[in-house]
Scaffold this active site. Structure first.
Site, mmCIF file in Angstrom:
data_model
loop_
_atom_site.group_PDB
_atom_site.id
_atom_site.type_symbol
_atom_site.label_atom_id
_atom_site.label_comp_id
_atom_site.label_asym_id
_atom_site.label_seq_id
_atom_site.Cartn_x
_atom_site.Cartn_y
_atom_site.Cartn_z
ATOM 1 N N LYS A 560 0.818 -1.229 -0.047
ATOM 2 C CA LYS A 560 0.018 0.093 -0.011
ATOM 3 C C LYS A 560 0.729 1.223 -0.106
ATOM 4 C CE LYS A 560 -3.351 -1.127 -0.376
ATOM 5 N NZ LYS A 560 -3.831 -1.964 -1.555
ATOM 6 N N THR A 561 2.095 1.248 -0.667
ATOM 7 C CA THR A 561 2.669 2.520 -0.783
ATOM 8 C C THR A 561 2.893 2.866 -2.103
ATOM 9 O OG1 THR A 561 4.887 1.227 -0.780
ATOM 10 C CG2 THR A 561 4.264 1.770 1.225
ATOM 11 N N GLY A 562 2.250 2.256 -3.020
ATOM 12 C CA GLY A 562 2.399 2.563 -4.395
ATOM 13 C C GLY A 562 3.112 1.766 -5.359
ATOM 14 N N THR A 563 3.140 0.364 -4.818
ATOM 15 C CA THR A 563 4.034 -0.316 -5.550
ATOM 16 C C THR A 563 3.481 -0.829 -6.862
ATOM 17 O OG1 THR A 563 3.147 -2.098 -4.245
ATOM 18 C CG2 THR A 563 5.237 -1.215 -3.456
ATOM 19 N N THR A 564 2.351 -0.958 -6.844
ATOM 20 C CA THR A 564 1.601 -1.208 -8.325
ATOM 21 C C THR A 564 1.661 -0.172 -9.346
ATOM 22 O OG1 THR A 564 0.049 -2.287 -6.722
ATOM 23 C CG2 THR A 564 -0.314 -2.746 -9.272
ATOM 24 N N GLY A 775 -6.051 3.696 -5.657
ATOM 25 C CA GLY A 775 -6.197 4.935 -5.818
ATOM 26 C C GLY A 775 -7.638 5.300 -5.555
ATOM 27 N N TYR A 778 -11.881 7.584 -0.244
ATOM 28 C CA TYR A 778 -12.623 7.182 0.828
ATOM 29 C C TYR A 778 -12.512 8.275 1.802
ATOM 30 C CZ TYR A 778 -7.907 5.069 1.175
ATOM 31 O OH TYR A 778 -6.436 4.688 1.000
HETATM 32 N N1 PPS Z 1 -0.742 6.132 -10.085
HETATM 33 C C1 PPS Z 1 -1.306 5.582 -9.107
HETATM 34 N N2 PPS Z 1 -2.613 4.988 -9.299
HETATM 35 C C2 PPS Z 1 -3.194 4.368 -8.254
HETATM 36 N N3 PPS Z 1 -2.929 4.519 -7.293
HETATM 37 C C3 PPS Z 1 -1.499 4.849 -6.748
HETATM 38 C C4 PPS Z 1 -0.835 5.386 -7.910
HETATM 39 N N4 PPS Z 1 0.462 6.084 -7.179
HETATM 40 C C5 PPS Z 1 0.290 5.710 -6.098
HETATM 41 N N5 PPS Z 1 -0.730 5.271 -5.688
HETATM 42 C C6 PPS Z 1 -1.210 4.756 -4.431
HETATM 43 O O1 PPS Z 1 -0.712 3.273 -4.301
HETATM 44 C C7 PPS Z 1 -1.688 2.516 -3.338
HETATM 45 C C8 PPS Z 1 -1.815 1.066 -3.642
HETATM 46 O O2 PPS Z 1 -0.538 0.708 -3.006
HETATM 47 P P1 PPS Z 1 0.255 -0.610 -3.600
HETATM 48 O O3 PPS Z 1 0.068 -0.736 -5.171
HETATM 49 O O4 PPS Z 1 1.491 -0.814 -3.015
HETATM 50 O O5 PPS Z 1 -0.704 -1.623 -3.000
HETATM 51 S S1 PPS Z 1 -0.474 -3.253 -2.727
HETATM 52 O O6 PPS Z 1 0.358 -3.438 -1.863
HETATM 53 O O7 PPS Z 1 0.176 -3.713 -4.107
HETATM 54 O O8 PPS Z 1 -1.854 -3.860 -2.721
HETATM 55 C C9 PPS Z 1 -2.891 3.347 -3.558
HETATM 56 O O9 PPS Z 1 -3.642 3.448 -2.293
HETATM 57 P P2 PPS Z 1 -5.299 3.423 -1.938
HETATM 58 O O10 PPS Z 1 -5.422 4.982 -2.506
HETATM 59 O O11 PPS Z 1 -5.484 3.177 -0.646
HETATM 60 O O12 PPS Z 1 -5.862 2.571 -2.976
HETATM 61 C C10 PPS Z 1 -2.495 4.901 -3.831
HETATM 62 O O13 PPS Z 1 -2.507 5.637 -2.785
#
Ligand code: PPS
Length: 821
Positions: A560-564, A775, A778
């Site tokens: 949940k730090t932006g890894t995806t 992203g 909430y």
């Molecule tokens: N470009 C882009 N698009 C969408 N989301 C983005 C992006 N960059 C950073 N983020 C942030 O990434 C959060 C999800 O983190 P992860 O991808 O590391 O989650 S996971 O651990 O793989 O489930 C996600 O958290 P949530 O907002 O809670 O969904 C975002 O805060």
């Protein structure tokens, strides 16, 4: 040191205090036929039978991603010794409900490179006792774990008694107070003075007399200390050396022991006649030797590995020997080998199966009873590095254990380890220093005198003294010719039983392997290495297999730090190839977590695409690697050069995103409890709630986890990314990352990314934004949770600041705001 002397004499026995061992040499009794064992894990549920394979599977599942191990020191000290903590358990339940490994031994040294310190390190490694060394002239390292009043060490060792005695008083009282408070022992070693001298330490009420000759002494039988040495043994003669130290004291707390580290012979066996024997007599002599050893170890038998394809293949004398051994066959235990001594790594499944089956057929034809559960292969081939087709066939043909000295490498015996792969127990093997060509006394380095030194108190004796489970494997040539192997084993066993309390047992291999892994649970899961990093492994690694289909960098999280987003953006780079999706974990392979790690190296490599261009770089992202205790160690073992990418997002925000992700996946705990109820759940909460709380909060303890990564990887190999920068300025982040991983060409991400106002994040122009569960929108975090988490993470964040300062890394923007006040 006279027994009735009015003077109390304390001597420190080092090599003996810590040692206890049971010799296990393998034996056939009780194995055949159809061996299975009864395990009764819970009397209340009534006894039930587990097959060996089920038992192994059970044991493996016990060792999850926490390092669970008993404190090995508990084994080596008498239970009667005073002090109850921290021996007995290597873990203390901490306030945050996860187990903290207790560091074991702290060795204070004057010179970290001295021979004594290295021998001490080897000894501790052999006993699987974790240790740290600390230079005495430097500051004393923390003795108590931070935030919990728990001692880090079970024992303090000083490499020189004099340096302990002459410690700066403030330092010494710190150490002494710690030892008193937690009942931690001190072991201090005296050194040869070279000449006769006396030293008096009034505050310890003790006098040291050095450079002494000793005569007529006895091990004090009243001392609880002795585990290994025969306490009733009396030495009438003058002991070798005139450089003994004795401790003289009037103080009632001191009790006399005895000290000896002599390298010289205590017992000489008669010189054997050295005439060249005929081959035919070898097996008869082995049988005699077996019978002699059986007077010491009742069930002992020599285990003979055989390759039927070599039968009647040699000289006339050897042919006669071949016949004789088959005649005597029933007296030994036979184990299986490859029919023509082939190496499994150079064969396919079908040919290796055919070779092994042919060997079994040979045994049947010659009426040899072969133990099926244990097998080895020529030159360790297929055992480690693992060749899956060998394990496939072994699983099918019910082989349950094997042995090797190739894991983790062909290291000195103190560093050899075992592992279990696919239910097959691989136990380390020892070396008696008789190699294929050591067939005559003069071949032994230093000749017979040196071999005797090894047997009577030297190398071989010490292997017995310090290794609870032993398998020696020597060649027939060592039993023939000058009968070196017979001489060595006969004598060392006699010497061990004459002079020690070790009870020698011969167990069936499966039983021995099982006990091995009960004792060394931490070894159950292998730590995989790259076969091409080590010549001896490369020699037994198929030419057809790659060692390079492995990642050059890994995004390790946390979740949940932006890894995806980072993964998707990198996948758009033509020279970067992400791992192939896994049916269970989708885009994350999660190899280094125990469940997948047990699948082995082939499994991992199969998860990467084959590069189509020489400059293409492989990478993967598994966001739960970051806070997993075992991952850095495992990753370093396999990929010591790999570059690590870590994203750091404000930990409370991360926890909140994690909670929403759980809600999104309809997790029942998240659906039934508010965010605040989860993060603030007290330790008295039900386990399921505490588990969720820990999974939510633990990854955010960045300093704890980051320092673990830094224990293995140099800081230059770790890239820390501020998640806020990835959100707001991904183009710069991605440029830095490309430089870090050395990819060419470095592409300008402003041409392929664009900010999407609806999403509120950057997205790829071509393939669009991430799915709706990344992203999300909430409600902002409620103020009570926010304030709870601010204080919860405060110390962790301050620790992170200190850590980043130490490694000269700038703070993420969100961390700058955290003030010490
Ligand atoms: N470009 C882009 N698009 C969408 N989301 C983005 C992006 N960059 C950073 N983020 C942030 O990434 C959060 C999800 O983190 P992860 O991808 O590391 O989650 S996971 O651990 O793989 O489930 C996600 O958290 P949530 O907002 O809670 O969904 C975002 O805060």
């Amino acid at each position: 040191v006279k027994r009735c002397s009015p003077v109390k004499v304390l001597t420190i026995a080092f090599s003996v205090i810590l040692t206890w061992a049971v010799l296990v040499l393998i034996d056939i009794s009780g194995i055949m036929p159809g061996h299975s064992s009864v395990v009764n894990p819970n009397d209340d549920e009534g006894a039930f039978v587990l097959t060996e394979r089920e038992w192994i599977a059970n044991e493996q599942s016990l060792v999850g991603d926490y390092l669970v191990q008993d404190n090995p020191l508990g084994t080596y000290f008498s239970d009667k010794l005073p002090g109850n903590a921290p021996l007995g358990s290597s873990f203390y339940a901490s306030k945050v409900d996860h187990r903290i490994p207790l560091k074991m031994v702290l060795v204070f040294v004057e010179d970290s490179k001295s021979a004594l310190v290295s021998e001490l390190g080897q000894f501790l490694a052999l006993q699987r006792i974790e240790y740290r060394t600390s230079l005495l002239r430097e500051d004393i390292p923390a003795l108590v774990l931070t935030d919990i009043d728990v001692p880090r060490y079970a024992l303090l060792v000083f490499d020189d008694y004099l340096s302990y005695m002459s410690l700066d008083p403030a330092k010494r009282s710190l150490i002494d107070d710690y030892c008193k408070k937690y009942s931690v022992g001190i072991l201090a070693i005296t050194h040869s003075a070279g000449a006769s001298r006396t030293k008096t330490f009034t505050d310890h009420k003790i006098k040291l007399q050095q450079g002494m000759r000793l005569k007529s002494f006895i091990f004090n039988p009243e001392i609880d200390f002795w585990r290994v040495v025969r306490a009733e043994a009396t030495f009438e003669d003058i002991l070798p050396s005139s450089d003994w130290t004795i401790f003289i004291t009037e103080h009632a707390t001191y009790k006399p022991l005895v000290f000896s580290t002599t390298q010289n012979s205590w017992l000489r066996s008669d010189e054997k006649e050295n005439n060249a024997p005929k081959v035919i007599a070898v097996y008869d002599e082995m049988l005699n030797s077996q019978n002699r050893i059986r007077t010491l170890i009742p069930n002992f038998r020599y285990f003979l590995g055989f390759s039927g394809g070599m039968y009647m293949n040699g000289t006339e004398a050897e042919k006669a020997g071949d016949k004789r051994i088959v005649e005597l066959g029933k007296d030994f235990v036979w184990f299986n080998h490859m029919f023509r001594h082939e190496q499994p790594h150079a064969m396919n499944y079908t040919s290796l199966k055919a070779s092994i089956q042919k060997n079994v057929q040979f045994a049947a034809t010659h009426g040899m009873e072969v133990i099926r559960e244990y097998m080895v292969t020529p030159h360790h081939s297929g055992i480690y590095p693992v060749i899956e087709s060998l394990y496939d066939y072994w699983t099918e043909s019910k082989v349950l254990c094997t042995s090797t000295d190739m894991y983790p490498r062909n290291l000195p015996q103190w560093a050899r380890r075992g592992f279990i792969h696919r239910g097959i127990m691989v136990v380390p093997r020892q070396t008696c220093r008789l190699f294929t060509r050591t067939i005559k006394y003069e071949n032994y380095p230093g000749g017979k005198a040196e071999l005797d030194r090894s047997i009577f108190g030297g190398y071989l004796f010490k292997v017995f003294l310090t290794t609870p489970f032993m398998i020696f494997m020597t060649h027939m040539s060592n039993y023939a010719n000058d009968r070196l192997a017979i001489y060595a084993f006969d004598n060392v066993l006699q010497f061990v039983s004459n002079w020690t309390n070790l009870r020698l047992l011969a167990l069936p291999p499966v039983e021995m392997a099982r006990r091995y892994f009960q004792m060394y649970t931490q070894e159950i899961n292998a730590v995989w290495t790259n076969p091409c990093d080590y010549d001896k492994h490369r020699e037994i690694w198929p030419m057809s297999k790659s060692c390079t289909k492995l990642p050059s960098f890994i995004i390790v999280g946390p979740q949940k730090t932006g890894t995806t987003a980072l993964l998707r953006f990198l996948q758009a780079h033509p020279m970067l190839l992400g791992s192939k999706p896994d049916p269970v974990h989708f885009e994350e392979i999660q190899f280094f977590l125990t469940k997948n790690y047990q699948n082995g190296l082939d499994w991992y490599q199969d998860h990467f695409p084959k590069p189509s261009h020489p400059r293409q770089i492989l990478f993967e992202k598994s966001a739960n690697y970051f806070d997993n205790e075992l991952t850095p160690k495992r990753m370093y073992a396999l990929l010591p050069q790999v570059k690590i990418v870590i994203l750091l997002c404000e930990p409370a925000k991360r926890a909140y995103s994690w909670y929403h992700n759980m809600l999104f996946h309809n997790d029942t705990v998240a659906m039934n409890y508010t965010f605040f109820e989860i993060v603030s759940a007290p330790d008295s909460s039900p386990k399921f709630l505490k588990d969720v709380r820990n999974r939510c909060l633990r990854p955010g303890m960045y300093a704890v986890h980051l320092s673990r990564w830094l224990q293995y990887f140099p800081k230059e190999q770790i890239l820390l990314i501020d998640s806020d920068r990835l959100d707001n300025d991904p183009v710069t982040v991605l440029r830095d990352l490309q430089m870090f991983v050395d990819v060419e060409p470095v592409i300008d991400y402003s041409t392929i990314l664009e900010f999407n106002v609806d999403k509120g994040y950057f997205c790829l122009k071509e393939s669009g934004c991430l799915s709706s569960n990344k992203g999300r929108k909430y409600a902002p975090m409620d103020p009570v949770s926010r304030s709870f988490l601010t204080s919860y993470y405060r110390d962790h964040n301050l620790n992170l600041k200190t850590l980043l300062n130490n490694i000269g890394h700038p703070f993420p923007t969100w961390l700058e705001k955290i003030e010490e006040s």
